[in-house]
Design a protein around this motif. Structure first.
Motif, PDB file in Angstrom:
ATOM      1  N   GLY A   1      -1.243  40.103  42.991  1.00 12.35           N
ATOM      2  CA  GLY A   1      -1.293  41.559  43.021  1.00 12.35           C
ATOM      3  C   GLY A   1       0.063  42.155  43.363  1.00 12.35           C
ATOM      4  O   GLY A   1       0.141  43.256  43.886  1.00 12.35           O
TER       5      GLY A   1
ATOM      6  N   SER B   1      -3.159  43.063  36.545  1.00 11.67           N
ATOM      7  CA  SER B   1      -3.765  41.994  37.350  1.00 11.67           C
ATOM      8  C   SER B   1      -4.814  42.495  38.339  1.00 11.67           C
ATOM      9  O   SER B   1      -5.801  41.791  38.596  1.00 11.67           O
ATOM     10  CB  SER B   1      -2.684  41.212  38.096  1.00 11.67           C
ATOM     11  OG  SER B   1      -2.032  42.024  39.048  1.00 11.67           O
ATOM     12  N   LEU B   2      -4.622  43.675  38.897  1.00 14.99           N
ATOM     13  CA  LEU B   2      -5.590  44.125  39.913  1.00 14.99           C
ATOM     14  C   LEU B   2      -6.940  44.483  39.290  1.00 14.99           C
ATOM     15  O   LEU B   2      -7.992  44.166  39.852  1.00 14.99           O
ATOM     16  CB  LEU B   2      -5.019  45.289  40.717  1.00 14.99           C
ATOM     17  CG  LEU B   2      -3.839  44.900  41.628  1.00 14.99           C
ATOM     18  CD1 LEU B   2      -3.291  46.124  42.345  1.00 14.99           C
ATOM     19  CD2 LEU B   2      -4.245  43.826  42.626  1.00 14.99           C
TER      20      LEU B   2
ATOM     21  N   THR C   1       1.095  43.146  38.331  1.00 20.22           N
ATOM     22  CA  THR C   1       0.349  44.407  38.337  1.00 20.22           C
ATOM     23  C   THR C   1       0.661  45.229  37.086  1.00 20.22           C
ATOM     24  O   THR C   1      -0.199  45.973  36.621  1.00 20.22           O
ATOM     25  CB  THR C   1       0.623  45.238  39.608  1.00 20.22           C
ATOM     26  OG1 THR C   1       2.027  45.410  39.750  1.00 20.22           O
ATOM     27  CG2 THR C   1       0.040  44.568  40.823  1.00 20.22           C
TER      28      THR C   1
ATOM     29  N   LYS D   1      -6.940  39.081  45.809  1.00 22.74           N
ATOM     30  CA  LYS D   1      -5.553  39.213  45.375  1.00 22.74           C
ATOM     31  C   LYS D   1      -4.637  38.465  46.329  1.00 22.74           C
ATOM     32  O   LYS D   1      -4.982  38.226  47.485  1.00 22.74           O
ATOM     33  CB  LYS D   1      -5.155  40.674  45.259  1.00 22.74           C
ATOM     34  CG  LYS D   1      -4.960  41.380  46.567  1.00 22.74           C
ATOM     35  CD  LYS D   1      -4.489  42.815  46.324  1.00 22.74           C
ATOM     36  CE  LYS D   1      -4.478  43.569  47.637  1.00 22.74           C
ATOM     37  NZ  LYS D   1      -4.102  44.974  47.472  1.00 22.74           N
TER      38      LYS D   1
ATOM     39  N   ARG E   1     -10.502  42.544  40.001  1.00 16.58           N
ATOM     40  CA  ARG E   1     -11.773  43.217  40.329  1.00 16.58           C
ATOM     41  C   ARG E   1     -12.884  42.781  39.371  1.00 16.58           C
ATOM     42  O   ARG E   1     -14.009  42.518  39.788  1.00 16.58           O
ATOM     43  CB  ARG E   1     -11.595  44.733  40.286  1.00 16.58           C
ATOM     44  CG  ARG E   1     -10.833  45.271  41.475  1.00 16.58           C
ATOM     45  CD  ARG E   1     -10.771  46.800  41.485  1.00 16.58           C
ATOM     46  NE  ARG E   1      -9.600  47.213  42.235  1.00 16.58           N
ATOM     47  CZ  ARG E   1      -8.450  47.628  41.695  1.00 16.58           C
ATOM     48  NH1 ARG E   1      -8.321  47.738  40.390  1.00 16.58           N
ATOM     49  NH2 ARG E   1      -7.423  47.946  42.463  1.00 16.58           N
TER      50      ARG E   1
END
Ligand code: FES
Length: 110
Positions: free
Chosen positions: A19, A36-37, A32, A59, A41
């Motif tokens: 992250g 990626s975040l 990111t 993360k 999720r």
């Protein structure tokens, strides 16, 4: 026993998704910027929805394979992946105890 009913620390499998973010224009780029975040999720929610509760998806900071990311490493096996929307169902199956999704292993030569 802790508030979640656990008697020992740890998880059967533990996934870390980078992250980390860097300023725009940085040489190495960052995960990111490659979503990626959101992918983390989706991976986490999918794992829960499948009832896989003895694992953890979270993360991490920079995993240092930035150019090949977004990166994901899963322990205890220590397998590395490039996480994408397409890879998430296979990664969830891997977390359930299924086979290694070799097609999504991280390729740092690409
Ligand atoms: S920024 Fe993700 S591995 Fe370095």
């Amino acid at each position: 026993m802790d508030p979640k009913g656990r008697t020992e620390p740890g998880y059967r499998m533990h996934a870390f998704i980078c992250g980390h973010s860097r300023p725009e224009g940085s040489v190495r780029g960052c995960c990111t910027d490659k979503n990626s975040l959101d992918l983390m999720r989706q991976f986490k929610i999918s794992t829960r929805e499948k009832g896989i509760l003895d694992v953890r998806v979270q993360k991490s900071g920079c995993l240092d394979f930035c150019e090949a990311g977004p990166t994901c490493v899963i322990y205890p096996s220590g397998d590395w992946f490039q996480i994408t929307e397409e890879s998430i169902p296979s990664l969830v199956e891997f977390m359930r105890g299924g086979k290694l999704p070799e097609q999504y292993l991280l390729d740092i030569k690409a």
